[in-house]
Design an enzyme around this catalytic site. Structure first.
Site, mmCIF file in Angstrom:
data_model
loop_
_atom_site.group_PDB
_atom_site.id
_atom_site.type_symbol
_atom_site.label_atom_id
_atom_site.label_comp_id
_atom_site.label_asym_id
_atom_site.label_seq_id
_atom_site.Cartn_x
_atom_site.Cartn_y
_atom_site.Cartn_z
ATOM 1 N N TYR A 174 4.255 -7.413 4.675
ATOM 2 C CA TYR A 174 3.585 -6.890 2.991
ATOM 3 C C TYR A 174 1.946 -6.201 3.548
ATOM 4 O O TYR A 174 1.562 -5.583 3.326
ATOM 5 C CB TYR A 174 3.389 -7.961 2.207
ATOM 6 N N GLY A 223 -0.340 -6.339 -14.939
ATOM 7 C CA GLY A 223 -1.108 -6.637 -13.722
ATOM 8 C C GLY A 223 -2.907 -6.596 -14.035
ATOM 9 O O GLY A 223 -3.418 -5.625 -15.213
#
Length: 307
Positions: free
Chosen positions: A174, A35
């Site tokens: 999150y 990523g």
């Protein structure tokens, strides 16, 4: 320099080719095996830095590092295990120019870290909190922590129970962890300034970058939505890494926050961006720091009492 149309146009074209020469400098990038972490590590190594891939899986980290042209090494780091964080830091014995707190997990089903913390708060915030404080005596330039525009969905830190027992949702956890990243950066910079340190704490977010994080969402509908977003809205991981690289290499004020400048902050060139009122609250930042010290057992390391 005045902020003219010409200078704005120049900023809009910033990319990895404008990273200064980093020869002789060392960077640790957590989660560098994939990523935006891999894209950032590759760009830093390409600019001459020695880049340490701090990764949970040494085999995957080694395979990633082998794809990079430049000076690299791979060290094991599991941010969901504070013993691993301490082991990594204990093995560090040289100056560290850049610490890039990039690794993270996103919208997982409810689960716990090795020490029993909610996984997203424990990994994204507490792991990096402990790592930063343990390495800080070695840091010479700056700490970059990767946050997210999702911090705006968090409202506030759930100080009464950061583990969200009985109130857990993947998105809420999150958002709280990403809000914590920004409050951590705010308080870290305050402490560095009070200690007379030249080290800077800054934060960045990638916008919507198409990475493997989205495929691990706990909610099937969220996975479908994010996969569609990856296809039609997101920028690739190379572009998503640009705010991190900008934050790591440009002359920015402490506690600065960098993100994409276009399409509702989802994509574009890196620029200074705003954050929520909750992410700008110094009292909450201090309270979070105190709680994080209590939870991790890791204290402010620079020897100066900070009130």
């Amino acid at each position: 320099m005045a902020d003219t149309t010409e200078t704005r146009g120049k900023r809009a074209k910033w990319n990895a080719t404008r990273i200064p020469d980093l020869t002789g400098r060392t960077a640790v990038v957590t989660g560098a095996n994939s990523g935006i972490g891999f894209a950032a590590a590759r760009a830093l190594a390409g600019a001459g830095a020695h880049v340490v891939f701090a990764v949970r899986d040494l085999a995957r980290g080694g395979a990633a590092a082998a794809r990079v042209n430049g000076s690299t090494e791979v060290r094991r780091l599991d941010l969901a295990d504070l013993d691993s964080v301490r082991e990594f830091a204990a093995g560090w014995d040289r100056p560290l120019d850049l610490l890039i707190n990039n690794a993270g997990v996103m919208m997982l089903p409810e689960q716990r870290t090795r020490q029993g913390f909610e996984m997203q708060f424990g990994t994204n915030h507490l792991g990096h909190f402990a790592l930063t404080n343990l390495l800080l005596p070695h840091v010479t330039d700056r700490v970059v922590t990767v946050a997210s525009s999702a911090h705006r969905m968090g409202g506030a830190i759930h100080f009464e129970d950061v583990n969200l027992r009985g109130k857990y949702s993947p998105a809420r956890a999150y958002a709280q962890s990403k809000l914590a990243n920004l409050l951590f950066t705010l308080e870290l910079q305050r402490r560095l300034t009070a200690a007379g340190s030249a080290v800077r704490a800054v934060a960045a977010h990638p916008g919507w970058a198409a990475t493997n994080l989205q495929s691990r969402a706990g909610n099937p509908l969220a996975r479908v939505f994010m996969q569609a977003g990856n296809k039609f809205l997101a920028q690739d991981d190379t572009a998503g890494a640009l705010p991190t690289l900008f934050a790591a290499t440009q002359d920015l004020p402490g506690a600065a926050y960098v993100g994409p400048d276009g399409l509702a902050g989802m994509r574009g060139a890196p620029a200074l961006v705003g954050r929520s009122a909750a992410a700008s609250d110094p009292a909450a930042a201090r309270r979070l720091w105190t709680l994080s010290e209590e939870l991790t057992g890791v204290r402010w390391p620079l020897g100066t009492t900070v009130r």
